[in-house]
Design an enzyme around this catalytic site. Structure first.
Site, mmCIF file in Angstrom:
data_model
loop_
_atom_site.group_PDB
_atom_site.id
_atom_site.type_symbol
_atom_site.label_atom_id
_atom_site.label_comp_id
_atom_site.label_asym_id
_atom_site.label_seq_id
_atom_site.Cartn_x
_atom_site.Cartn_y
_atom_site.Cartn_z
ATOM 1 N N CYS A 31 0.850 -1.189 0.000
ATOM 2 C CA CYS A 31 0.000 0.000 0.000
ATOM 3 C C CYS A 31 0.888 1.242 0.000
ATOM 4 C CB CYS A 31 -0.975 0.002 1.168
ATOM 5 S SG CYS A 31 -0.236 -0.358 2.745
ATOM 6 N N GLY A 32 1.906 1.231 -0.832
ATOM 7 C CA GLY A 32 2.749 2.405 -0.981
ATOM 8 C C GLY A 32 3.492 2.731 0.302
#
Lengths: 286, 142
Positions: free
Chosen positions: A88-89
């Site tokens: 998720c980054g």
């Protein structure tokens, strides 16, 4: 012709990856929408509670709950809300950076730190970092329940009531919009006195059993609901961040495939040209 | 026309009921409460039980189960802050212990906590090393 086959398999494998990232993007998008709905659903509870607490605190200035009294900080507690899964980054890393920064500030003042961790990622990170972890909850899933959080929050609340910690902070992600999630450190305890509105007409509640009991119950639930809210918000943040990360992964895969296709076509063309020239020169020799 | 009041039943996780109501009954800690419009201000804790409301213009009562919580009454607005789970001192205590235990286990049990990402990179490294060794061997053999 040697290169062409390898390039073809490479394109295939990138296409497969692209399919996966595309699917993850769409799953994250739909989960994000649901998480946002839940985020909105948790708001009225906390709002109502703040109203009642504000009124109670104002109507009973003589009774001071420990949660409302500010003390000198000798030891502080942090509750860190992270996600269970990655991909998720920079969502979790940014959050931890913020947390470590805040913790360093206190450490420089000679203040010790206790931690309560929510989510697998925080647990992994602070195991490497070190730190005095008092409690943790993991595997909350996409639909977290308040009852899963009670225990870990109570560890901190008890610490506060018994004087082991003098401040309690919450480190969480703030959902600004789909593109932006901001890490934020906020103070949970002591609870800041809410708006200085005057008590215009003098009235007071009837309390059953009595004011202190009701206030105790209210304050505990208030803190829990704050933590719960941030956990729900974090789910929304996680999904939004994953959606964006997967979208750019899909785009990158598309670009890569385009480049490889060009190389592949060139190789194919070169092979055909070579074959033709071989045949032609063969025929000329006869 | 009968007098009415606005009732909200909310829990930390969701809003359960919201509407205009003629009567409301709730299981207060000190006994069952019946609330009608223009009741004086009151705050009380609730026991696990059912909250019954009579919607405007209807004769039947609607039931909502709450596992405890807090009831706030204003003359024309009633709010039920419902708990999502049954709360009791010893239950909360057990939950706290559980959270502590999890933290201790995670810290003590280094092997059980399998960091997949780390393991995967290690595996990839090992595979790459093996491949290089094999290549070197092949070249040596030729």
């Amino acid at each position: 012709m040697a290169g062409a086959k390898e390039i073809r398999t490479q394109i295939k494998s990138i296409q497969n990856t692209q399919k996966i990232t595309k699917a993850m993007e769409m799953v994250a998008a739909s989960k994000m929408r649901r998480a946002q709905d839940r985020m909105a659903a948790t708001k009225p509870y906390a709002e109502k509670m703040r109203n009642v607490i504000g009124h109670l605190a104002m109507a009973h200035p003589e009774y001071k709950h420990p949660f409302l009294i500010e003390r000198e900080a000798k030891r502080v507690g942090f509750i860190i809300v992270s996600s269970d899964r990655g991909l998720c980054g920079g969502l979790n890393i940014n959050l931890f950076k913020q947390a470590v920064l805040a913790m360093k500030e206190w450490q420089q003042k000679g203040v010790e730190i206790d931690l309560v961790l929510i989510g697998q990622k925080a647990s992994q990170f602070f195991k490497r970092m070190g730190g005095n972890v008092l409690g943790q909850v993991t595997h909350l899933g996409d639909r977290p329940h308040l009852s899963d959080l009670i225990g870990s929050v109570k560890v901190m609340l008890d610490g506060y009531t018994e004087g082991r910690i003098d401040r309690l902070f919450l480190v969480e992600n703030e959902f600004v919009n789909t593109m932006t999630q901001k890490p934020r450190v906020s103070t949970l305890l002591p609870i800041a006195a809410s708006g200085e509105e005057e008590l215009k007409h003098h009235w007071d509640y009837i309390y059953e059993p009595d004011a202190q009991d009701v206030l105790d119950g209210l304050l505990m639930r208030y803190v829990e609901s704050q933590v719960y809210q941030s956990v729900v918000e974090n789910v929304a943040c996680e999904m939004a961040a994953r959606m964006i990360a997967m979208k750019s992964a899909t785009d990158n895969a598309g670009e890569l495939i385009g480049d490889l296709k060009l190389v592949y076509n060139k190789a194919r063309q070169a092979a055909i040209t070579q074959e033709i020239s071989e045949i032609v020169s063969g025929a000329a020799a006869v | 026309m009968a007098m009415t009041m606005h009732v909200d039943i909310v829990s930390a996780e969701e809003s359960i009921f919201s509407g205009t109501v003629e009567e409301l009954y709730a299981p207060g800690e000190m006994g069952e409460l019946g609330i009608f419009p223009r009741h004086t201000q009151l705050v009380t804790r609730l026991k696990p039980g059912e909250v019954r409301v009579k919607r405007e213009g209807q004769s039947e009562l609607e039931l909502y189960f709450v596992s405890g919580g807090i009831l706030e009454v204003q003359p024309h607005v009633v709010t039920v802050l419902a708990d999502t789970a049954v709360r009791a001192k010893d239950l909360d205590e057990a939950a706290a212990l559980e959270a502590k235990k999890q933290a201790e286990e995670a810290l003590a049990d280094k092997k059980a906590d399998f960091d997949y990402a780390k393991a995967q990179t290690e595996l990839a490294e090992a595979v790459a090393q093996l491949r290089t060794i094999q290549k070197i061997r092949k070249q040596g053999g030729q």
